[in-house]
Design a protein around this motif. Structure first.
Motif, PDB file in Angstrom:
ATOM      1  N   LEU A 374       0.755  -1.073   0.025  1.00 18.83           N
ATOM      2  CA  LEU A 374      -0.066  -0.112  -0.013  1.00 18.83           C
ATOM      3  C   LEU A 374       0.968   1.183  -0.211  1.00 18.83           C
ATOM      4  CD1 LEU A 374      -2.570  -1.168   2.700  1.00 18.83           C
ATOM      5  CD2 LEU A 374      -3.333  -0.438   0.386  1.00 18.83           C
ATOM      6  N   TYR A 375       1.790   1.338   0.662  1.00 23.01           N
ATOM      7  CA  TYR A 375       2.682   2.401   0.972  1.00 23.01           C
ATOM      8  C   TYR A 375       3.966   2.337   0.837  1.00 23.01           C
ATOM      9  CZ  TYR A 375      -1.455   2.538   3.946  1.00 23.01           C
ATOM     10  OH  TYR A 375      -2.865   2.355   4.736  1.00 23.01           O
ATOM     11  N   GLY A 376       4.439   1.325   0.170  1.00 17.30           N
ATOM     12  CA  GLY A 376       5.824   1.341   0.046  1.00 17.30           C
ATOM     13  C   GLY A 376       6.775   1.229   1.029  1.00 17.30           C
ATOM     14  N   ILE A 377       6.584   1.037   2.096  1.00 11.16           N
ATOM     15  CA  ILE A 377       7.409   0.876   3.565  1.00 11.16           C
ATOM     16  C   ILE A 377       8.070  -0.328   3.474  1.00 11.16           C
ATOM     17  CG2 ILE A 377       6.549   3.298   4.417  1.00 11.16           C
ATOM     18  CD1 ILE A 377       4.708   1.576   6.123  1.00 11.16           C
ATOM     19  N   THR A 378       9.222  -0.377   4.031  1.00 12.25           N
ATOM     20  CA  THR A 378       9.698  -1.933   4.422  1.00 12.25           C
ATOM     21  C   THR A 378      10.258  -1.833   6.026  1.00 12.25           C
ATOM     22  OG1 THR A 378      11.864  -0.985   3.534  1.00 12.25           O
ATOM     23  CG2 THR A 378      10.224  -2.234   2.312  1.00 12.25           C
ATOM     24  N   PHE A 379      10.440  -3.019   6.456  1.00 10.82           N
ATOM     25  CA  PHE A 379      10.842  -3.288   7.830  1.00 10.82           C
ATOM     26  C   PHE A 379      11.716  -3.906   8.087  1.00 10.82           C
ATOM     27  CE2 PHE A 379       6.156  -2.586   7.147  1.00 10.82           C
ATOM     28  CZ  PHE A 379       5.714  -1.549   7.841  1.00 10.82           C
ATOM     29  N   HIS A 380      12.802  -3.479   9.026  1.00  8.39           N
ATOM     30  CA  HIS A 380      14.211  -4.100   9.192  1.00  8.39           C
ATOM     31  C   HIS A 380      14.279  -4.314  10.608  1.00  8.39           C
ATOM     32  CE1 HIS A 380      14.687  -3.284   4.781  1.00  8.39           C
ATOM     33  NE2 HIS A 380      13.851  -2.147   5.095  1.00  8.39           N
ATOM     34  N   GLU A 381      14.592  -5.562  11.094  1.00  9.31           N
ATOM     35  CA  GLU A 381      14.560  -5.522  12.565  1.00  9.31           C
ATOM     36  C   GLU A 381      15.999  -5.130  12.939  1.00  9.31           C
ATOM     37  OE1 GLU A 381      13.743  -8.674  16.100  1.00  9.31           O
ATOM     38  OE2 GLU A 381      13.492  -9.501  14.106  1.00  9.31           O
ATOM     39  N   ARG A 382      15.830  -4.476  14.245  1.00  7.93           N
ATOM     40  CA  ARG A 382      17.253  -3.703  14.660  1.00  7.93           C
ATOM     41  C   ARG A 382      17.464  -4.731  16.094  1.00  7.93           C
ATOM     42  NH1 ARG A 382      18.614   1.398  12.998  1.00  7.93           N
ATOM     43  NH2 ARG A 382      20.791   1.097  14.681  1.00  7.93           N
ATOM     44  N   PRO A 383      17.949  -5.671  15.996  1.00  6.81           N
ATOM     45  CA  PRO A 383      18.069  -6.750  17.129  1.00  6.81           C
ATOM     46  C   PRO A 383      18.807  -6.056  18.429  1.00  6.81           C
ATOM     47  CG  PRO A 383      19.325  -7.676  15.544  1.00  6.81           C
ATOM     48  CD  PRO A 383      18.555  -6.570  15.075  1.00  6.81           C
ATOM     49  N   PHE A 629     -12.200   1.178  -1.594  1.00  6.33           N
ATOM     50  CA  PHE A 629     -10.944   0.305  -1.844  1.00  6.33           C
ATOM     51  C   PHE A 629     -11.433  -0.401  -2.992  1.00  6.33           C
ATOM     52  CE2 PHE A 629      -8.239   1.828   1.719  1.00  6.33           C
ATOM     53  CZ  PHE A 629      -7.110   1.921   1.268  1.00  6.33           C
ATOM     54  N   ARG A 630     -12.573  -1.164  -2.692  1.00  6.89           N
ATOM     55  CA  ARG A 630     -12.731  -2.307  -3.906  1.00  6.89           C
ATOM     56  C   ARG A 630     -13.075  -1.552  -5.160  1.00  6.89           C
ATOM     57  NH1 ARG A 630     -17.178  -4.742   0.296  1.00  6.89           N
ATOM     58  NH2 ARG A 630     -15.623  -6.442   1.455  1.00  6.89           N
ATOM     59  N   GLU A 631     -13.893  -0.534  -5.146  1.00 10.68           N
ATOM     60  CA  GLU A 631     -14.098   0.208  -6.442  1.00 10.68           C
ATOM     61  C   GLU A 631     -12.683   0.912  -7.127  1.00 10.68           C
ATOM     62  OE1 GLU A 631     -16.547   3.341  -5.242  1.00 10.68           O
ATOM     63  OE2 GLU A 631     -18.133   2.143  -4.431  1.00 10.68           O
ATOM     64  N   ALA A 632     -11.801   1.266  -6.307  1.00 10.07           N
ATOM     65  CA  ALA A 632     -10.544   1.806  -6.786  1.00 10.07           C
ATOM     66  C   ALA A 632      -9.395   0.808  -6.842  1.00 10.07           C
ATOM     67  CB  ALA A 632     -10.119   3.098  -5.787  1.00 10.07           C
ATOM     68  N   GLY A 633      -9.458  -0.297  -6.848  1.00  7.54           N
ATOM     69  CA  GLY A 633      -8.799  -1.223  -7.097  1.00  7.54           C
ATOM     70  C   GLY A 633      -7.888  -2.114  -6.022  1.00  7.54           C
ATOM     71  N   GLY A 634      -8.314  -1.710  -4.941  1.00  9.72           N
ATOM     72  CA  GLY A 634      -8.155  -2.824  -3.821  1.00  9.72           C
ATOM     73  C   GLY A 634      -6.459  -2.500  -3.358  1.00  9.72           C
ATOM     74  N   LEU A 635      -5.668  -3.602  -3.096  1.00  9.61           N
ATOM     75  CA  LEU A 635      -4.315  -3.624  -2.350  1.00  9.61           C
ATOM     76  C   LEU A 635      -3.210  -3.026  -3.480  1.00  9.61           C
ATOM     77  CD1 LEU A 635      -2.932  -4.306   0.180  1.00  9.61           C
ATOM     78  CD2 LEU A 635      -2.321  -6.331  -0.800  1.00  9.61           C
ATOM     79  N   SER A 636      -3.063  -1.567  -3.572  1.00  7.69           N
ATOM     80  CA  SER A 636      -2.217  -1.218  -4.550  1.00  7.69           C
ATOM     81  C   SER A 636      -1.647   0.101  -4.072  1.00  7.69           C
ATOM     82  CB  SER A 636      -2.982  -0.854  -5.936  1.00  7.69           C
ATOM     83  OG  SER A 636      -3.780   0.180  -5.498  1.00  7.69           O
ATOM     84  N   ARG A 637      -0.539   0.632  -4.670  1.00 10.21           N
ATOM     85  CA  ARG A 637       0.298   1.747  -4.017  1.00 10.21           C
ATOM     86  C   ARG A 637      -0.654   2.920  -4.483  1.00 10.21           C
ATOM     87  NH1 ARG A 637       5.553   2.461  -3.606  1.00 10.21           N
ATOM     88  NH2 ARG A 637       4.494   4.711  -2.748  1.00 10.21           N
ATOM     89  N   GLU A 638      -1.314   2.913  -5.534  1.00  7.68           N
ATOM     90  CA  GLU A 638      -2.129   3.967  -5.919  1.00  7.68           C
ATOM     91  C   GLU A 638      -3.325   4.220  -4.860  1.00  7.68           C
ATOM     92  OE1 GLU A 638      -4.945   5.628  -9.636  1.00  7.68           O
ATOM     93  OE2 GLU A 638      -4.234   3.705  -9.650  1.00  7.68           O
ATOM     94  N   THR A 639      -3.978   3.380  -4.590  1.00  8.24           N
ATOM     95  CA  THR A 639      -5.195   3.367  -3.377  1.00  8.24           C
ATOM     96  C   THR A 639      -4.446   3.576  -2.075  1.00  8.24           C
ATOM     97  OG1 THR A 639      -5.020   1.078  -2.924  1.00  8.24           O
ATOM     98  CG2 THR A 639      -6.822   1.923  -4.389  1.00  8.24           C
ATOM     99  N   GLY A 640      -3.185   2.905  -1.875  1.00  8.68           N
ATOM    100  CA  GLY A 640      -2.632   3.373  -0.446  1.00  8.68           C
ATOM    101  C   GLY A 640      -2.009   4.677  -0.295  1.00  8.68           C
ATOM    102  N   GLU A 641      -1.396   5.125  -1.516  1.00  9.80           N
ATOM    103  CA  GLU A 641      -1.037   6.620  -1.473  1.00  9.80           C
ATOM    104  C   GLU A 641      -2.099   7.610  -1.208  1.00  9.80           C
ATOM    105  OE1 GLU A 641       2.526   8.907  -1.582  1.00  9.80           O
ATOM    106  OE2 GLU A 641       1.958   6.535  -1.505  1.00  9.80           O
ATOM    107  N   ARG A 642      -3.164   7.374  -1.960  1.00 10.16           N
ATOM    108  CA  ARG A 642      -4.428   8.353  -1.529  1.00 10.16           C
ATOM    109  C   ARG A 642      -4.760   8.324   0.000  1.00 10.16           C
ATOM    110  NH1 ARG A 642      -8.507  11.225  -4.590  1.00 10.16           N
ATOM    111  NH2 ARG A 642     -10.372  11.474  -3.400  1.00 10.16           N
ATOM    112  N   PHE A 643      -5.155   7.153   0.594  1.00 13.96           N
ATOM    113  CA  PHE A 643      -5.344   6.888   1.964  1.00 13.96           C
ATOM    114  C   PHE A 643      -4.518   7.502   2.970  1.00 13.96           C
ATOM    115  CE2 PHE A 643      -6.184   4.058   5.428  1.00 13.96           C
ATOM    116  CZ  PHE A 643      -7.488   4.687   5.874  1.00 13.96           C
TER     117      PHE A 643
END
Length: 680
Positions: A374-383, A629-643
């Motif tokens: 949705l948002y292009g973000i990634t997660f990296h553990e810092r032990p 979201f269903r109307e706009a395309g669901g799980l995508s960067r485009e919908t996520g960016e607007r939200f």
């Protein structure tokens, strides 16, 4: 040793130095932080120079730096891993913090300075942008609601009320946790545990050992319904667990009823002192609902239909019980067991599903993966970074271009020292003014796995993890100037909305195929199971909706009733509760409220007093947004960016419903929620 809370942390993300932070240092930092803030605000109030954004709004934000740092570090640790010292700190400082808040909101000099700043902006002497203007209006509204216009004698009474209410809240929470732990059901005969998974047996064994008991201890969770009731075939043990759940707080050393009664009476008095009919009117005016009538109208739209749905479900479950025991009558402790059977017939057997729901994979390939999509973000553990408990793990969050966005701390497993339920908190609030990156937490109460074994989740656990991460995203993706308006600093009846929206991705078929993989064989979940799981999403929705609406109506009864209608003491609480449910049309013994009064933490020790309706209010926006979201395309960067940009990023820097309309293009349509419930 230098107190690590008295200055910004030098650790990555300004993470508190939990490895070197003692409880006494927390006590010291809170005291110093309160004094510092009052001194700075006094300097603002007496500043001989004309008000500007810099010398008023921005200095105001800086005034609470030490106090905010101390309280954010303390609250998350206390809630997740309390001890007698932390309990004592909360009880000591709850009234002091209430008095501290009153010292600010009843200071006419500060109120006048804000009015002057607003006036200068309106006359064009200075430029106030939208965030400046909103910050001023929020301050002024807090002053008005905080009693600034009251005569001095009434201000004194208000101060006393706020101090006592804060004390009662802390006491209720302390009794609640102790009572929940004491309510655990001890089992010595392994035959009684038939149906319970190996993981749950191991967890019960660990709980018994921690309590110094032989055998097994079935821990009680916050809600009326208990997870073990889905699986246990022994009807007698199911009854013991249910009765232990609903009896919490009704007697003995953990009796919370007198605290609840006193709280309700004082809230009513305070509301009337401030010019409101009752506490609901006071709370509604600060939320999106605005009026008691709007709250009652929504509940009235849903309650009758929920009753109809749950009665239909009861007939189905009675038929299933009759196959096992022809002469038996369905009881509350049977409901979850036979509901799980119905779900297995109509959807997917929950016990068969659990081996596919290993926590680490759900977290990385489900929750994190949805956020990335949705948002292009990634997660990296810092032990190498230390969290607030030994279980807490720190993850760095990065934008898609590699820029560091903030951090999230994950603390998933239950422990006796942790309050029940699941929640998100903020350790560091995002702020463009200070250049601070957000640090948020995700704290749950999933069963602790045996040493060396994976943690296998229930489907409800999966939904909880996605839900709480929706709150995390609200904090992480905040993009505002003022820390006090960042992330989840929105009205109570708006704050649950983004988290409820995030639940929908748990049901996304393509995502389920990624995160639901058998932990032993590596086999993906069968495709037909995904279809059945999604198709059966509404299975049991009557119970879920009814128990929640019943609790919401119970909350309203506590906070809308005239003072003479409220219980006069502990001995009247159960009769009051029964009468309130009957009057609202939600008295149905087979399905008690999600929380009964004596363990209703949300309203008597949390921030949801008179506002538990907000889950339903937020769900109106949630259902409307899911339709978008269903109307706009669901799980995508485009919908996520607007939200993200239009709904999550503004946080509390604009009126909540303005950000909703900007995102959606209209007000939310309740029709989508009613259709979700099958009531459309």
């Amino acid at each position: 040793m230098t107190n690590p809370l008295l200055q910004p942390s030098e650790l990555p993300f300004q993470l508190p130095d939990y490895a070197n932070l003692g409880d006494d240092q927390v006590r010291e930092a809170i005291s110093i932080g309160m004094a510092e803030q009052l001194n700075t605000l006094d300097a603002i109030a007496t500043n001989p120079h004309i008000p500007t954004v810099a010398n008023t709004l921005e200095d105001w934000e800086r005034s609470g730096a030490t106090l905010t740092r101390a309280m954010n570090a303390f609250w998350v640790a206390k809630a997740a891993d309390t001890n007698p010292v932390r309990d004592a700190i909360e009880e000591e400082f709850a009234p002091k913090l209430a008095a501290h808040g009153d010292a600010i909101l009843l200071d006419a000099r500060l109120y006048e300075r804000l009015l002057q700043l607003k006036d200068r902006g309106e006359r064009g002497e200075i430029e106030l942008d939208a965030q400046d203007s909103h910050r001023i209006e929020e301050h002024l509204r807090a002053f008005r609601r905080g009693g600034i216009a009251l005569p001095e004698a009434e201000k004194e009474r208000l101060r006393a009320l706020n101090v006592e209410l804060a004390t009662l809240s802390a006491q209720f929470q302390e009794l609640l946790v102790a009572g929940r732990n004491a309510a655990g059901v001890h089992v010595t005969d392994p035959a009684e545990l038939d149906g319970l998974s190996d993981d749950d047996r191991a967890s019960a064994r660990s709980s018994a050992e921690a309590a110094g008991l032989d055998g097994w201890l079935i821990d009680i969770v916050n809600t009326t319904t208990q997870p073990a009731l889905e699986d246990l075939t022994d009807r007698g043990l199911r009854e013991r667990i249910f009765r232990a759940s609903v009896a919490r707080g009704l007697a003995g050393e953990h009796d919370t009823r007198e605290l609840a009664v006193r709280t309700a009476h004082l809230r009513h008095e305070r509301a009337q002192l401030l010019g409101f009919e009752h506490h609901v009117a006071y709370v509604a005016g600060d939320g999106c609902a605005r009026t008691t009538g709007a709250i009652n109208q929504l509940l009235a739209q849903v309650a009758p239909g929920a009753r109809e749905l749950v009665e239909r479900e009861a007939v189905e479950l009675q038929a299933l019980l009759a196959k096992d025991a022809p002469d038996a009558t369905l009881e509350p402790w049977d409901w979850q067991f036979y509901a799980a059977r119905a779900a297995a017939a109509n959807s997917v057997d929950q016990q068969a599903l659990r081996p596919y729901l290993e926590f680490e994979r759900v977290l990385h390939e489900g929750v994190f993966a949805a956020a990335t999509a949705l948002y292009g973000i990634t997660f990296h553990e810092r032990p190498e970074l230390v969290g607030y408990t030994a279980d807490a793990r720190v993850f760095e969050v990065r934008e898609d271009d590699g820029a560091v966005l903030g951090a999230v701390v994950i603390d998933p497993f239950t422990r006796p020292t942790k309050q029940g339920g699941a929640w998100m908190t903020s350790i560091v609030d995002q702020s463009l003014l200070f250049g601070d990156l957000p640090v948020v937490t995700n704290t749950c109460n999933f069963p602790r796995p045996a040493a060396g074994s994976p943690s296998l989740l229930t489907w409800d656990n999966v939904i909880t993890l996605f839900h709480e991460f929706g709150h995390d995203l609200h904090g992480l993706l905040s993009h505002v100037r003022y820390a006090s308006l960042s992330g989840t600093a929105v009205p109570t009846d708006f704050v649950e909305f983004p988290s409820q929206v995030n639940e929908i991705w748990a049901w996304e078929p393509a995502l389920i195929a990624r995160y639901a993989v058998h932990h032993e064989t590596g086999e993906p979940i069968p495709a037909e199971w995904i279809d059945r799981l999604v198709a059966g999403r509404r299975q049991g929705i009557g119970h879920q909706t009814f128990e929640t609406v019943a609790a919401q109506l119970l909350d309203q009864a506590w906070h809308q009733s005239a003072v003479e209608e409220l219980p006069g003491g502990a001995e009247e609480v159960e009769a009051f509760e029964a009468g309130a449910l009957e009057a609202a049309g939600v008295s149905f013994p087979l399905v008690p409220p999600r929380y009964r009064s004596a363990y209703f933490a949300h309203i008597f020790s949390g921030g949801y007093g008179a506002a538990y309706y907000s889950y339903l209010w937020s769900e109106v926006m949630d259902a409307d947004t899911v339709a978008w979201f269903r109307e706009a395309g669901g799980l995508s960067r485009e919908t996520g960016e607007r939200f993200r940009r239009r709904l999550l990023a503004p946080g509390g820097s604009v009126e909540a419903m303005d950000s909703y309309r900007d995102f959606r293009g209209a007000d939310p349509d309740v029709r989508h929620l009613l259709e979700r419930f099958g009531l459309g």
